[in-house]
Design a protein around this motif. Structure first.
Motif, mmCIF file in Angstrom:
data_model
loop_
_atom_site.group_PDB
_atom_site.id
_atom_site.type_symbol
_atom_site.label_atom_id
_atom_site.label_comp_id
_atom_site.label_asym_id
_atom_site.label_seq_id
_atom_site.Cartn_x
_atom_site.Cartn_y
_atom_site.Cartn_z
ATOM 1 N N LEU A 15 0.824 -1.201 0.000
ATOM 2 C CA LEU A 15 0.000 0.000 0.000
ATOM 3 C C LEU A 15 0.865 1.260 0.000
ATOM 4 C CD1 LEU A 15 -2.855 1.191 0.140
ATOM 5 C CD2 LEU A 15 -2.673 1.071 2.631
ATOM 6 N N MET A 16 1.947 1.242 0.779
ATOM 7 C CA MET A 16 2.853 2.399 0.800
ATOM 8 C C MET A 16 3.505 2.604 -0.562
ATOM 9 S SD MET A 16 4.596 2.625 4.591
ATOM 10 C CE MET A 16 5.557 1.177 4.456
ATOM 11 N N ALA A 17 3.877 1.513 -1.224
ATOM 12 C CA ALA A 17 4.479 1.619 -2.560
ATOM 13 C C ALA A 17 3.477 2.197 -3.555
ATOM 14 C CB ALA A 17 4.985 0.255 -3.020
ATOM 15 N N GLN A 18 2.219 1.746 -3.459
ATOM 16 C CA GLN A 18 1.197 2.258 -4.355
ATOM 17 C C GLN A 18 0.953 3.755 -4.115
ATOM 18 O OE1 GLN A 18 -2.049 -0.408 -3.492
ATOM 19 N NE2 GLN A 18 -1.505 -1.814 -5.153
ATOM 20 N N LYS A 19 0.935 4.136 -2.843
ATOM 21 C CA LYS A 19 0.733 5.554 -2.524
ATOM 22 C C LYS A 19 1.904 6.397 -3.017
ATOM 23 C CE LYS A 19 -3.198 5.235 -0.384
ATOM 24 N NZ LYS A 19 -4.412 5.822 -0.916
ATOM 25 N N ALA A 20 3.100 5.873 -2.899
ATOM 26 C CA ALA A 20 4.276 6.602 -3.389
ATOM 27 C C ALA A 20 4.214 6.785 -4.896
ATOM 28 C CB ALA A 20 5.553 5.859 -2.992
ATOM 29 N N LEU A 21 3.738 5.776 -5.599
ATOM 30 C CA LEU A 21 3.586 5.889 -7.058
ATOM 31 C C LEU A 21 2.485 6.902 -7.410
ATOM 32 C CD1 LEU A 21 3.949 2.173 -8.166
ATOM 33 C CD2 LEU A 21 5.567 4.036 -8.546
ATOM 34 N N ASP A 22 1.416 6.947 -6.606
ATOM 35 C CA ASP A 22 0.345 7.907 -6.838
ATOM 36 C C ASP A 22 0.834 9.344 -6.664
ATOM 37 O OD1 ASP A 22 -1.423 5.888 -7.389
ATOM 38 O OD2 ASP A 22 -2.358 5.883 -5.406
ATOM 39 N N ILE A 23 1.741 9.550 -5.733
ATOM 40 C CA ILE A 23 2.295 10.897 -5.496
ATOM 41 C C ILE A 23 3.047 11.361 -6.732
ATOM 42 C CG2 ILE A 23 4.015 12.204 -4.166
ATOM 43 C CD1 ILE A 23 3.215 10.486 -1.744
ATOM 44 N N GLY A 24 3.716 10.439 -7.413
ATOM 45 C CA GLY A 24 4.499 10.772 -8.591
ATOM 46 C C GLY A 24 3.662 11.090 -9.812
#
Length: 149
Positions: A139-148
């Protein structure tokens, strides 16, 4: 990257707990086995774990104080061995049993159903905890990708 190694750590924990569950299931399946290929009654098996690749606490503290951070590359847990329990076997008087000795006693496995049930429950909970940690990392990885985006 330390973040991605978290996936490996959780995966190693899940793999180790799966083996622990398999051994507990084998012990339960052989709870009444009085004759094995090796001869004699079945002996309970137990799993030994060992950590690998992680720093000692003192090394992690030293690295943190020097600003180097924590190195979790290739860290995790693995099964270092499956050993036989050396506790005494149970002896039950049953002169009609085909494996009874001259005095009428049968040697039964040293498997305790309650202990195996608790081990199974503990392994299941540990596996679930690793799944939860893995899902949190995902979930953290997905959120980090969403920020980008």
């Amino acid at each position: 990257m330390a973040f991605l190694s978290s996936f490996d750590i959780s995966a190693s924990g899940m793999s180790a707990q799966r083996i622990r569950m398999d051994v507990a299931a084998e012990n339960i399946a052989n709870i009444d086995t009085t004759r094995t290929e090796a001869g004699g009654a079945y002996r309970r098996k137990d799993v030994l774990f060992e950590s690998y690749g992680s720093e000692s606490f003192s090394q992690a503290l030293r690295n943190a104080s020097e600003g180097k951070g924590f190195s979790s590359r290739n860290a995790g847990v693995r099964v270092s061995g499956i050993i036989e329990d050396t506790r005494e076997m149970k002896r039950v008087y049953n002169p009609g049993h085909p494996d009874a000795d001259g005095e009428g006693f049968v040697t039964l496995p040293n498997v305790d159903l309650l202990k195996e049930t608790v081990d199974s429950m503990s392994a299941t909970r540990s596996y679930e905890a690793n799944v939860t940690a893995l899902n949190a990392m995902k979930l953290m990885a997905q959120k980090a990708l969403d920020i980008g985006k």
